[in-house]
Design a protein around this motif. Structure first.
Motif, mmCIF file in Angstrom:
data_model
loop_
_atom_site.group_PDB
_atom_site.id
_atom_site.type_symbol
_atom_site.label_atom_id
_atom_site.label_comp_id
_atom_site.label_asym_id
_atom_site.label_seq_id
_atom_site.Cartn_x
_atom_site.Cartn_y
_atom_site.Cartn_z
ATOM 1 N N VAL A 265 -7.264 -29.027 29.238
ATOM 2 C CA VAL A 265 -8.103 -28.244 28.328
ATOM 3 C C VAL A 265 -7.670 -26.784 28.399
ATOM 4 N N TYR A 266 -7.209 -26.267 27.256
ATOM 5 C CA TYR A 266 -6.782 -24.871 27.180
ATOM 6 C C TYR A 266 -7.854 -24.073 26.440
ATOM 7 N N ALA A 267 -7.920 -22.800 26.754
ATOM 8 C CA ALA A 267 -8.855 -21.902 26.073
ATOM 9 C C ALA A 267 -8.071 -20.676 25.602
ATOM 10 N N PHE A 268 -8.366 -20.244 24.360
ATOM 11 C CA PHE A 268 -7.641 -19.106 23.788
ATOM 12 C C PHE A 268 -8.626 -18.091 23.233
ATOM 13 N N ASP A 269 -8.208 -16.838 23.320
ATOM 14 C CA ASP A 269 -9.011 -15.715 22.848
ATOM 15 C C ASP A 269 -8.507 -15.304 21.476
ATOM 16 N N ALA A 270 -9.391 -15.236 20.477
ATOM 17 C CA ALA A 270 -9.000 -14.899 19.111
ATOM 18 C C ALA A 270 -9.957 -13.870 18.528
ATOM 19 N N PRO A 271 -9.456 -13.024 17.616
ATOM 20 C CA PRO A 271 -10.354 -12.053 16.965
ATOM 21 C C PRO A 271 -11.496 -12.758 16.241
ATOM 22 N N ALA A 272 -12.614 -12.102 16.131
ATOM 23 C CA ALA A 272 -13.802 -12.716 15.528
ATOM 24 C C ALA A 272 -13.576 -13.086 14.069
ATOM 25 N N ALA A 273 -12.682 -12.348 13.397
ATOM 26 C CA ALA A 273 -12.440 -12.617 11.979
ATOM 27 C C ALA A 273 -11.347 -13.657 11.747
ATOM 28 N N ALA A 274 -10.725 -14.133 12.787
ATOM 29 C CA ALA A 274 -9.635 -15.109 12.628
ATOM 30 C C ALA A 274 -10.165 -16.406 12.047
ATOM 31 N N LYS A 275 -9.424 -16.966 11.088
ATOM 32 C CA LYS A 275 -9.811 -18.209 10.424
ATOM 33 C C LYS A 275 -9.016 -19.416 10.905
ATOM 34 N N ASN A 276 -7.950 -19.156 11.617
ATOM 35 C CA ASN A 276 -7.124 -20.284 12.070
ATOM 36 C C ASN A 276 -6.501 -19.979 13.432
ATOM 37 N N LEU A 277 -6.108 -21.044 14.090
ATOM 38 C CA LEU A 277 -5.441 -20.943 15.395
ATOM 39 C C LEU A 277 -4.231 -21.885 15.381
ATOM 40 N N THR A 278 -3.042 -21.334 15.547
ATOM 41 C CA THR A 278 -1.814 -22.134 15.560
ATOM 42 C C THR A 278 -1.420 -22.406 17.005
ATOM 43 N N VAL A 279 -1.417 -23.676 17.361
ATOM 44 C CA VAL A 279 -1.085 -24.070 18.730
ATOM 45 C C VAL A 279 0.315 -24.669 18.755
ATOM 46 N N GLU A 280 1.111 -24.205 19.679
ATOM 47 C CA GLU A 280 2.489 -24.685 19.847
ATOM 48 C C GLU A 280 2.610 -25.383 21.202
ATOM 49 N N VAL A 281 3.087 -26.624 21.184
ATOM 50 C CA VAL A 281 3.241 -27.402 22.417
ATOM 51 C C VAL A 281 4.704 -27.791 22.574
ATOM 52 N N THR A 282 5.271 -27.451 23.723
ATOM 53 C CA THR A 282 6.645 -27.827 24.057
ATOM 54 C C THR A 282 6.595 -28.699 25.306
ATOM 55 N N PRO A 283 6.809 -30.014 25.167
ATOM 56 C CA PRO A 283 6.722 -30.905 26.341
ATOM 57 C C PRO A 283 7.737 -30.581 27.429
ATOM 58 N N ASP A 287 14.522 -30.651 26.902
ATOM 59 C CA ASP A 287 14.663 -31.966 26.274
ATOM 60 C C ASP A 287 13.889 -32.139 24.979
ATOM 61 N N PHE A 288 12.950 -31.260 24.690
ATOM 62 C CA PHE A 288 12.092 -31.470 23.533
ATOM 63 C C PHE A 288 11.945 -30.174 22.730
ATOM 64 N N LYS A 289 11.888 -30.340 21.414
ATOM 65 C CA LYS A 289 11.545 -29.220 20.562
ATOM 66 C C LYS A 289 10.036 -29.092 20.484
ATOM 67 N N SER A 290 9.588 -27.900 20.171
ATOM 68 C CA SER A 290 8.141 -27.660 20.107
ATOM 69 C C SER A 290 7.558 -28.218 18.817
ATOM 70 N N SER A 291 6.296 -28.598 18.879
ATOM 71 C CA SER A 291 5.534 -29.034 17.714
ATOM 72 C C SER A 291 4.345 -28.091 17.538
ATOM 73 N N HIS A 292 3.885 -27.962 16.278
ATOM 74 C CA HIS A 292 2.825 -26.988 15.968
ATOM 75 C C HIS A 292 1.629 -27.679 15.322
ATOM 76 N N TRP A 293 0.463 -27.145 15.630
ATOM 77 C CA TRP A 293 -0.788 -27.611 15.042
ATOM 78 C C TRP A 293 -1.513 -26.410 14.437
ATOM 79 N N GLU A 294 -1.929 -26.535 13.191
ATOM 80 C CA GLU A 294 -2.692 -25.483 12.511
ATOM 81 C C GLU A 294 -4.173 -25.882 12.554
ATOM 82 N N LEU A 295 -4.928 -25.199 13.385
ATOM 83 C CA LEU A 295 -6.334 -25.546 13.605
ATOM 84 C C LEU A 295 -7.237 -24.563 12.878
ATOM 85 N N LYS A 296 -8.191 -25.099 12.131
ATOM 86 C CA LYS A 296 -9.156 -24.260 11.402
ATOM 87 C C LYS A 296 -10.302 -23.898 12.318
ATOM 88 N N LEU A 297 -10.611 -22.603 12.351
ATOM 89 C CA LEU A 297 -11.687 -22.112 13.222
ATOM 90 C C LEU A 297 -13.004 -22.033 12.473
#
Length: 297
Positions: A265-283, A287-297
């Motif tokens: 479980v990760y926690a991230f700090d974002a501005p109050a006006a932010a509408k989205n959070l882009t998470v990047e995961v590199t296993p 050996d692996f390229k990163s993948s991205h998730w566009e999360l709506k706040l």
């Protein structure tokens, strides 16, 4: 009246003492022969060509020494032809040696070209392999993308798999790698950090994101090499990771056995006006390229 006859004290027909003295019989050293006044043979070019040609040809057998074979071969060829020209003019007596040196020089040049081709081909192949290893595997997304609520309904067209790296995924979507590794990032949930939390700025909002790695392959996976980052807002400002206790903000640790999964479980700090959070995961950074998730706040 007596007749005086002058007779020689030396026997007739014998050698005169002066002649014997001049011939060195009585210790006078004979005179040295006169030096030959002809021009000496100039065989240096032919000999040098032969030596350099032999060294160059032997160097050409080793592909990595193609540069040395090329240099020595060129010099040997030039010296050999020059030495052969001297021999034709009568200035040298090693015409065969010079010709052999020139031939070996030509052989060294040919081997240098072959060695250069082999070396450059091998280096190019090695660089491609290194680049392939560094670039790593690219994930695919089987089926449809779930929506921001993570209910699996998704917003993508079609049911076929696509490249996860080509477009950001929605919350709850899964990126699958060729090594049978699956990464899923859940939808974000707002939470209030404790007073001991590190990374939270007053006035900003905090969000928890659950990341799950599932190993469906046949070998264990080292999850400690995994890296999770995030950016927030339209400007893509880096979202500070929040460390809040033992269960929030802790990275992946240890290995994941075949058929098992691990969740962090990760926690991230974002501005109050932010509408989205882009998470990047590199296993894994190799050996692996990163993948991205566009999360709506």
């Amino acid at each position: 009246m007596s007749q005086h006859t002058n007779q020689s004290p030396y026997p007739q027909g014998g050698p005169h003492p002066a002649d014997s003295y001049q011939d060195g019989q009585y210790g006078r050293p004979p005179q040295a022969p006169q030096p030959h006044h002809g021009r000496p043979a100039r065989n240096g070019l032919g000999t040098a060509a032969l030596i350099l040609g032999v060294i160059g040809a032997l160097s050409g057998v080793i592909p990595l020494l193609f540069w040395l074979a090329g240099i020595l071969g060129l010099i040997a060829l030039i010296l050999g032809l020059s030495g052969r020209g001297r021999a034709k003019r009568g200035e040298a007596t090693n015409k065969g040696v010079a010709l052999t040196g020139a031939i070996l020089g030509l052989v060294a040049l040919i081997l240098s070209v072959v060695g250069a081709v082999i070396t450059f081909t091998a280096v190019d192949s090695a660089l491609k392999e290194v680049d392939k290893a560094l670039s790593g595997q690219e994930a695919t997304t089987p089926g449809a993308k779930p929506d921001a609520k993570g209910d699996g309904k998704g917003d993508s067209k079609g049911d076929g798999a696509g490249k996860a790296g080509a477009k950001a995924l929605a919350g709850g979507a899964t990126a699958e790698y060729a090594d049978k590794l699956k990464v899923t990032v859940g939808a974000p949930t707002a939470y209030t950090p404790s007073e001991y939390a590190i990374g939270h700025t007053k006035g900003n909002k905090a969000y928890k994101v659950k990341v799950t790695i599932e190993n469906t392959g046949g070998e264990k996976f080292d999850s400690a090499l995994s890296q999770v980052d995030a950016r927030s807002g339209a400007e893509g400002t880096a979202a500070e990771q929040i460390y809040d206790g033992e269960t929030t903000g802790a990275d992946f640790t240890g290995s994941i056995l075949p058929g098992k999964k691990a969740t962090a479980v990760y926690a991230f700090d974002a501005p109050a006006a932010a509408k989205n959070l882009t998470v990047e995961v590199t296993p894994g950074f190799l050996d692996f390229k990163s993948s991205h998730w566009e999360l709506k706040l």
